[in-house]
Each structure stands twice: as structure tokens, then as C-alpha cells.
Scaffold this motif. Sequence first.
Motif, PDB file in Angstrom:
ATOM      1  N   PRO A  77      21.954   2.707 -12.446  1.00  9.46           N
ATOM      2  CA  PRO A  77      20.653   2.119 -12.118  1.00  9.46           C
ATOM      3  C   PRO A  77      19.975   1.537 -13.363  1.00  9.46           C
ATOM      4  O   PRO A  77      20.099   2.082 -14.454  1.00  9.46           O
ATOM      5  CB  PRO A  77      19.831   3.292 -11.583  1.00  9.46           C
ATOM      6  CG  PRO A  77      20.789   4.401 -11.352  1.00  9.46           C
ATOM      7  CD  PRO A  77      22.003   4.132 -12.170  1.00  9.46           C
ATOM      8  N   PHE A  78      19.289   0.421 -13.172  1.00  9.49           N
ATOM      9  CA  PHE A  78      18.457  -0.127 -14.239  1.00  9.49           C
ATOM     10  C   PHE A  78      17.074   0.481 -14.038  1.00  9.49           C
ATOM     11  O   PHE A  78      16.329   0.088 -13.152  1.00  9.49           O
ATOM     12  CB  PHE A  78      18.400  -1.655 -14.163  1.00  9.49           C
ATOM     13  CG  PHE A  78      17.590  -2.281 -15.258  1.00  9.49           C
ATOM     14  CD1 PHE A  78      17.973  -2.165 -16.587  1.00  9.49           C
ATOM     15  CD2 PHE A  78      16.433  -2.979 -14.970  1.00  9.49           C
ATOM     16  CE1 PHE A  78      17.225  -2.747 -17.601  1.00  9.49           C
ATOM     17  CE2 PHE A  78      15.671  -3.563 -15.974  1.00  9.49           C
ATOM     18  CZ  PHE A  78      16.078  -3.446 -17.292  1.00  9.49           C
ATOM     19  N   ASP A  79      16.758   1.486 -14.863  1.00  4.05           N
ATOM     20  CA  ASP A  79      15.513   2.233 -14.679  1.00  4.05           C
ATOM     21  C   ASP A  79      14.847   2.476 -16.028  1.00  4.05           C
ATOM     22  O   ASP A  79      15.235   1.896 -17.039  1.00  4.05           O
ATOM     23  CB  ASP A  79      15.781   3.544 -13.938  1.00  4.05           C
ATOM     24  CG  ASP A  79      16.805   4.429 -14.644  1.00  4.05           C
ATOM     25  OD1 ASP A  79      17.053   4.231 -15.860  1.00  4.05           O
ATOM     26  OD2 ASP A  79      17.354   5.319 -13.990  1.00  4.05           O
ATOM     27  N   ASP A  80      13.852   3.353 -16.032  1.00  5.53           N
ATOM     28  CA  ASP A  80      13.098   3.607 -17.263  1.00  5.53           C
ATOM     29  C   ASP A  80      13.788   4.559 -18.222  1.00  5.53           C
ATOM     30  O   ASP A  80      13.254   4.863 -19.286  1.00  5.53           O
ATOM     31  CB  ASP A  80      11.688   4.098 -16.919  1.00  5.53           C
ATOM     32  CG  ASP A  80      10.796   2.954 -16.460  1.00  5.53           C
ATOM     33  OD1 ASP A  80      11.117   1.794 -16.776  1.00  5.53           O
ATOM     34  OD2 ASP A  80       9.779   3.220 -15.805  1.00  5.53           O
ATOM     35  N   SER A  81      14.993   5.029 -17.881  1.00  7.73           N
ATOM     36  CA  SER A  81      15.751   5.820 -18.853  1.00  7.73           C
ATOM     37  C   SER A  81      16.516   4.900 -19.808  1.00  7.73           C
ATOM     38  O   SER A  81      17.094   5.352 -20.792  1.00  7.73           O
ATOM     39  CB  SER A  81      16.724   6.764 -18.141  1.00  7.73           C
ATOM     40  OG  SER A  81      17.759   6.024 -17.509  1.00  7.73           O
ATOM     41  N   SER A 111      10.366  -0.968 -16.408  1.00  6.49           N
ATOM     42  CA  SER A 111       8.926  -1.243 -16.270  1.00  6.49           C
ATOM     43  C   SER A 111       8.472  -2.330 -17.222  1.00  6.49           C
ATOM     44  O   SER A 111       7.682  -3.212 -16.855  1.00  6.49           O
ATOM     45  CB  SER A 111       8.112   0.026 -16.540  1.00  6.49           C
ATOM     46  OG  SER A 111       8.428   1.018 -15.613  1.00  6.49           O
ATOM     47  N   LYS A 112       8.955  -2.304 -18.463  1.00  6.76           N
ATOM     48  CA  LYS A 112       8.553  -3.309 -19.446  1.00  6.76           C
ATOM     49  C   LYS A 112       9.080  -4.694 -19.080  1.00  6.76           C
ATOM     50  O   LYS A 112       8.403  -5.689 -19.304  1.00  6.76           O
ATOM     51  CB  LYS A 112       9.041  -2.918 -20.840  1.00  6.76           C
ATOM     52  CG  LYS A 112       8.446  -1.635 -21.367  1.00  6.76           C
ATOM     53  CD  LYS A 112       7.071  -1.834 -21.928  1.00  6.76           C
ATOM     54  CE  LYS A 112       6.383  -0.558 -22.335  1.00  6.76           C
ATOM     55  NZ  LYS A 112       6.836   0.100 -23.507  1.00  6.76           N
ATOM     56  N   THR A 113      10.279  -4.759 -18.494  1.00  5.47           N
ATOM     57  CA  THR A 113      10.825  -6.048 -18.066  1.00  5.47           C
ATOM     58  C   THR A 113       9.978  -6.640 -16.957  1.00  5.47           C
ATOM     59  O   THR A 113       9.655  -7.834 -16.975  1.00  5.47           O
ATOM     60  CB  THR A 113      12.288  -5.884 -17.601  1.00  5.47           C
ATOM     61  OG1 THR A 113      13.063  -5.380 -18.690  1.00  5.47           O
ATOM     62  CG2 THR A 113      12.872  -7.200 -17.142  1.00  5.47           C
ATOM     63  N   LEU A 120       7.014 -14.185 -12.544  1.00  2.00           N
ATOM     64  CA  LEU A 120       8.406 -14.625 -12.466  1.00  2.00           C
ATOM     65  C   LEU A 120       9.310 -13.524 -11.920  1.00  2.00           C
ATOM     66  O   LEU A 120      10.345 -13.814 -11.320  1.00  2.00           O
ATOM     67  CB  LEU A 120       8.890 -15.077 -13.851  1.00  2.00           C
ATOM     68  CG  LEU A 120      10.348 -15.503 -13.956  1.00  2.00           C
ATOM     69  CD1 LEU A 120      10.610 -16.746 -13.124  1.00  2.00           C
ATOM     70  CD2 LEU A 120      10.720 -15.761 -15.398  1.00  2.00           C
ATOM     71  N   TRP A 121       8.924 -12.259 -12.102  1.00  2.08           N
ATOM     72  CA  TRP A 121       9.756 -11.152 -11.620  1.00  2.08           C
ATOM     73  C   TRP A 121      10.009 -11.274 -10.116  1.00  2.08           C
ATOM     74  O   TRP A 121      11.117 -11.004  -9.643  1.00  2.08           O
ATOM     75  CB  TRP A 121       9.135  -9.804 -11.962  1.00  2.08           C
ATOM     76  CG  TRP A 121       9.971  -8.664 -11.482  1.00  2.08           C
ATOM     77  CD1 TRP A 121       9.723  -7.830 -10.439  1.00  2.08           C
ATOM     78  CD2 TRP A 121      11.229  -8.247 -12.019  1.00  2.08           C
ATOM     79  NE1 TRP A 121      10.731  -6.929 -10.292  1.00  2.08           N
ATOM     80  CE2 TRP A 121      11.677  -7.157 -11.246  1.00  2.08           C
ATOM     81  CE3 TRP A 121      12.032  -8.693 -13.061  1.00  2.08           C
ATOM     82  CZ2 TRP A 121      12.881  -6.502 -11.494  1.00  2.08           C
ATOM     83  CZ3 TRP A 121      13.234  -8.043 -13.310  1.00  2.08           C
ATOM     84  CH2 TRP A 121      13.638  -6.966 -12.540  1.00  2.08           C
ATOM     85  N   ASN A 122       9.007 -11.688  -9.355  1.00  2.00           N
ATOM     86  CA  ASN A 122       9.186 -11.850  -7.909  1.00  2.00           C
ATOM     87  C   ASN A 122      10.260 -12.887  -7.598  1.00  2.00           C
ATOM     88  O   ASN A 122      11.063 -12.706  -6.680  1.00  2.00           O
ATOM     89  CB  ASN A 122       7.863 -12.245  -7.245  1.00  2.00           C
ATOM     90  CG  ASN A 122       6.830 -11.156  -7.377  1.00  2.00           C
ATOM     91  OD1 ASN A 122       7.144  -9.976  -7.492  1.00  2.00           O
ATOM     92  ND2 ASN A 122       5.575 -11.545  -7.381  1.00  2.00           N
ATOM     93  N   ASP A 123      10.306 -13.969  -8.378  1.00  2.00           N
ATOM     94  CA  ASP A 123      11.344 -14.985  -8.183  1.00  2.00           C
ATOM     95  C   ASP A 123      12.725 -14.447  -8.558  1.00  2.00           C
ATOM     96  O   ASP A 123      13.719 -14.788  -7.925  1.00  2.00           O
ATOM     97  CB  ASP A 123      11.030 -16.234  -9.008  1.00  2.00           C
ATOM     98  CG  ASP A 123       9.770 -16.927  -8.540  1.00  2.00           C
ATOM     99  OD1 ASP A 123       9.613 -17.098  -7.313  1.00  2.00           O
ATOM    100  OD2 ASP A 123       8.930 -17.287  -9.380  1.00  2.00           O
ATOM    101  N   ILE A 124      12.783 -13.610  -9.587  1.00  2.00           N
ATOM    102  CA  ILE A 124      14.055 -12.998  -9.981  1.00  2.00           C
ATOM    103  C   ILE A 124      14.545 -12.064  -8.886  1.00  2.00           C
ATOM    104  O   ILE A 124      15.724 -12.083  -8.519  1.00  2.00           O
ATOM    105  CB  ILE A 124      13.910 -12.261 -11.330  1.00  2.00           C
ATOM    106  CG1 ILE A 124      13.683 -13.278 -12.451  1.00  2.00           C
ATOM    107  CG2 ILE A 124      15.121 -11.392 -11.616  1.00  2.00           C
ATOM    108  CD1 ILE A 124      13.324 -12.680 -13.782  1.00  2.00           C
ATOM    109  N   PHE A 133      11.169  -4.548  -5.409  1.00  2.00           N
ATOM    110  CA  PHE A 133      10.411  -5.248  -6.449  1.00  2.00           C
ATOM    111  C   PHE A 133      10.055  -4.338  -7.621  1.00  2.00           C
ATOM    112  O   PHE A 133       9.619  -4.807  -8.648  1.00  2.00           O
ATOM    113  CB  PHE A 133       9.115  -5.832  -5.855  1.00  2.00           C
ATOM    114  CG  PHE A 133       9.356  -7.047  -5.021  1.00  2.00           C
ATOM    115  CD1 PHE A 133       9.343  -8.309  -5.582  1.00  2.00           C
ATOM    116  CD2 PHE A 133       9.611  -6.936  -3.664  1.00  2.00           C
ATOM    117  CE1 PHE A 133       9.572  -9.437  -4.820  1.00  2.00           C
ATOM    118  CE2 PHE A 133       9.840  -8.054  -2.886  1.00  2.00           C
ATOM    119  CZ  PHE A 133       9.827  -9.309  -3.468  1.00  2.00           C
ATOM    120  N   ASN A 134      10.190  -3.024  -7.456  1.00  2.00           N
ATOM    121  CA  ASN A 134       9.810  -2.097  -8.534  1.00  2.00           C
ATOM    122  C   ASN A 134      11.033  -1.325  -9.021  1.00  2.00           C
ATOM    123  O   ASN A 134      12.144  -1.542  -8.556  1.00  2.00           O
ATOM    124  CB  ASN A 134       8.701  -1.149  -8.047  1.00  2.00           C
ATOM    125  CG  ASN A 134       9.080  -0.428  -6.761  1.00  2.00           C
ATOM    126  OD1 ASN A 134      10.198  -0.546  -6.280  1.00  2.00           O
ATOM    127  ND2 ASN A 134       8.164   0.306  -6.202  1.00  2.00           N
TER     128      ASN A 134
END
Length: 194
Positions: A77-81, A111-113, A120-124, A133-134
Motif C-alpha cells: 500500500p502507498f500510505d503514511d508509513s 498525505s503529503k502527496t 490535481l489529486w482528484n484528476d490523478i 481519494f484518500n
Amino acid sequence: MSLQYVLLFLCFIFITIKGDKPPTYFPNLPLGEYKLKFKALFPCESTENHKLQYNVYFSKKTATEFELKGNMTLHVPFDDSVSISINMAVKSSIGGWKDNAHVYTTTNACSKTIWLFGELWNDIVRGFHLPRFNCPTPPGVYVTSGIDMEKLRQNNFPKKFFYGEYKMTFLFTKSTGEKLGCFVLVLDVIRPWE
């Protein structure tokens, strides 16, 4: 005679007072408001052993418009760790790269990304068909047929920056120091009228 000097001085003051005029224009300063000109996006090395694989690239739509295409394969997972380290090398006047021109390292990469990309995150998320989305982004293969890079203007990047050509290396690691993934972005930071 002294009255003429007083009047001349008053005229000089009234002429030089700015009032509601816009700020003075300094076109050759080394930093300021900017626009981005994308040149390349590629992995740092073979992504075969990476747990976060970014196989993305820029595709030209027109002479000045680009799309982000490709896929992301997440084995974890791409997460906050995850931590992210960005090392910006600037192109020197003799053509070589000078590393560590700007360095940014942070934990909580997910979170920082999201914060950094802003709207733009919504478009990604829509472009790569991410399930949410989160944070976190679950493991999987996410493919995009194209995300318009003009939308990159809707972000939380610094509003003023140093002009020049940059090679940005993005390195993703676990808190244990394990390397998860890496990619390079080459771009120009240019004056808005260039």
C-alpha cells in the motif's frame, strides 16, 4: 531662486510616487512566478524489484501540451508509513548536473502527496482509476490513458521558485530504510512569458 528648487523637488516627488501603479517589473531576477515545461519522466533504474513501480511517461498531445500516461504497480500500500525524498539537481552553466540544489524529505508520503498536488489529486485518482481519494492507496495495477499536465497549475507548490532546468529524483522508502521505488522528473522552471 529657492522657490524654483522647492517646486522642482515637489514635481520630482509627485512623479516618482507609485500610487496605484503595479509593482516594478524585473524580468531578469533569478526567481519569481513561473511556469513548468516538462521534458522527461522515467524510472531511476529497473523497476523489476521495486514494490512501488512507476512506469509513467509524458506523451505530447500538441507542440506545447503533454499528457501523463502509463501505469503504477503497487505491491504494497502507498500510505503514511512510506517516506519520500526529493533531490533536485540543477543544470549548471557548463552543462553538468549539480546535485542537492534543493532537497525535501518527509514522512507521511501519502498525505503529503495529496496535499502537494491539491486539486490535481482528484484528476490523478480519476485518471489512474484509483479506488479512493484518500490514504492509503491499496496494492494493485493502475493504468491511465492520459492526464492533462496543464491541470498541474492547480496545486500547492511554492508560488515563486528559482528559474532553471532541474532533474528531480523521487525516492520512496519504508521507515526501516528499505527502498520501495524511485523515478526521475526533468523539467524547466521558466518565466511566465517564456
